[in-house]
Design an enzyme around this catalytic site. Structure first.
Site, PDB file in Angstrom:
ATOM      1  N   TYR A  36      45.307  40.813 -78.047  1.00 48.74           N
ATOM      2  CA  TYR A  36      44.329  40.870 -79.137  1.00 48.74           C
ATOM      3  C   TYR A  36      44.703  41.900 -80.206  1.00 48.74           C
ATOM      4  O   TYR A  36      45.040  41.560 -81.348  1.00 48.74           O
ATOM      5  CB  TYR A  36      42.959  41.178 -78.527  1.00 48.74           C
ATOM      6  N   TYR A 165      40.202  52.734 -65.001  1.00 50.06           N
ATOM      7  CA  TYR A 165      40.892  52.388 -66.247  1.00 50.06           C
ATOM      8  C   TYR A 165      41.115  53.635 -67.096  1.00 50.06           C
ATOM      9  O   TYR A 165      42.232  53.924 -67.527  1.00 50.06           O
ATOM     10  CB  TYR A 165      40.084  51.337 -67.005  1.00 50.06           C
ATOM     11  N   ARG A 308      26.829  47.852 -64.557  1.00 49.88           N
ATOM     12  CA  ARG A 308      28.153  47.774 -63.954  1.00 49.88           C
ATOM     13  C   ARG A 308      28.622  49.175 -63.563  1.00 49.88           C
ATOM     14  O   ARG A 308      28.250  50.159 -64.207  1.00 49.88           O
ATOM     15  CB  ARG A 308      29.167  47.157 -64.925  1.00 49.88           C
TER      16      ARG A 308
END
Length: 352
Positions: A36, A165, A308
């Site tokens: 992207y 991450y 989450r």
């Protein structure tokens, strides 16, 4: 011969400026350039007269996103593949986008993120040393900050990631600093917030599989006439939903190009440092949902689902440093433009 190797012998400032404006003689290896942000940065580099080569495994990237660009298909986990690419292309600069980026997934499968993001980056740095490539722009993330104590977040804020991450990106930032000190690899690290939107001309946009970003998820659901979900309304924010700083992908691409130019021109006061890239304004998930409903004129609704794991409450950038030092400013990052360009792209992409 690499142009950057000729810079030390140039004494005349006008001669130097003339050379640096002739970017068609400068080559950039865009690692992860079929994804992207990578593909849009690649497109903008070409418009700025750079020669580009994309190195990508196509695991998450798309060949159609890099038309008229040489593609070397390879994986950073294979050091010989990236070393051969650097040796054959002899780029003046490298931009590193090749990472897994889903914070939620990183909390389910941390090994996948440590292996790809850290070992892959180590292989790239090692290969750069072996091939005498010494200019790197690194695509990092605001996730390195975790849950900051102060908003907006400055570059010197404590680094305490709340997900794997962010931890992997922070580890790579530290590796790069040591490779600079020991092997003289010059770098610029860009910590950006929520990349969003599609190109102004509608030619490129997000096409992740699976998609984890809120704006494309909501827009896809609207195009499919389905309701969508917000994860968590019990965060420490005004309306209880996460707050993020959204940056248009074209503005993000321009930041990478300015960072690259600073490296190639050996502007020492501008390089070997990290910059935040954001707008300084945050929007909550509820605000995003309601703005999307308004712009698309849909009757779809959203529901609240459990939060989450690993999502910080609020991430908003203090981007004064990049504005002052690199003379960068966001030109397309108002919410109206972000959502309108993204909707145009997803309407085209999902109905193609």
């Amino acid at each position: 011969m690499s142009i950057t190797k000729t810079l030390p012998i140039l004494q005349n400032q006008k001669q130097l400026e003339s050379l640096l404006n002739n970017y068609d003689k400068m080559k950039v290896l865009v690692v992860g350039g079929a994804g992207y942000i990578g593909s849009i940065t690649n497109s903008e580099l070409k418009k700025a007269n750079f020669e580009t080569v994309v190195f990508d495994s196509l695991e998450n990237g798309h060949k159609w996103a890099i038309k008229n660009t040489k593609l070397i298909r390879g994986n950073l986990l294979n050091i010989d593949e990236i070393k051969n690419a650097l040796k054959s292309e002899k780029p003046d600069g490298v931009i590193h986008f090749a990472a897994y980026i889903e914070a939620g997934e990183s909390m389910i499968d941390p090994a996948k993120y440590y292996r790809n993001n850290i070992i892959g980056s180590l292989n790239l740095l090692d290969a750069m040393v072996q091939t005498n490539a010494n200019n790197l722009v690194f695509s990092s993330t605001a996730a390195v900050y975790g849950n900051p104590k102060r908003i907006p977040i400055a570059e010197k804020s404590p680094k305490k990631p709340t997900n794997c991450y962010g931890e992997t990106k922070l580890a790579v930032e530290k590796m790069i600093k040591w490779f600079h000190k020991i092997h003289n690899i010059n770098y610029v690290t860009l910590r950006y917030f929520n990349a969003s939107g599609a190109t102004i001309d509608g030619s490129l946009g997000e096409a992740h599989q699976p998609e984890s970003h809120i704006i494309p998820i909501f827009l896809t659901h609207i195009l499919q006439e389905r309701d969508f979900a917000i994860f968590g309304d019990d965060y420490n924010t005004p309306d209880g939903t996460c707050v993020r700083d959204y940056i248009h992908v074209n503005d993000l691409a321009s930041a990478h190009i300015l960072a690259l130019k600073a490296l190639l021109s050996k502007q020492n006061h501008k390089i070997n440092t990290a910059y935040n890239v954001g707008t300084g304004k945050g929007y909550s998930n509820k605000e995003i949902a309601e703005k999307i409903i308004q712009i698309t004129k849909t009757k779809n609704s959203y529901q609240i689902e459990p939060r989450r794991s690993g999502d910080p409450d609020e991430l908003v950038a203090n981007s004064n440093k990049i504005k002052q030092v690199l003379n960068w400013s966001p030109k397309h990052s108002d919410l109206e433009t972000i959502i309108t360009t993204a909707f145009r792209w997803h309407n085209k992409y999902n109905t193609a």
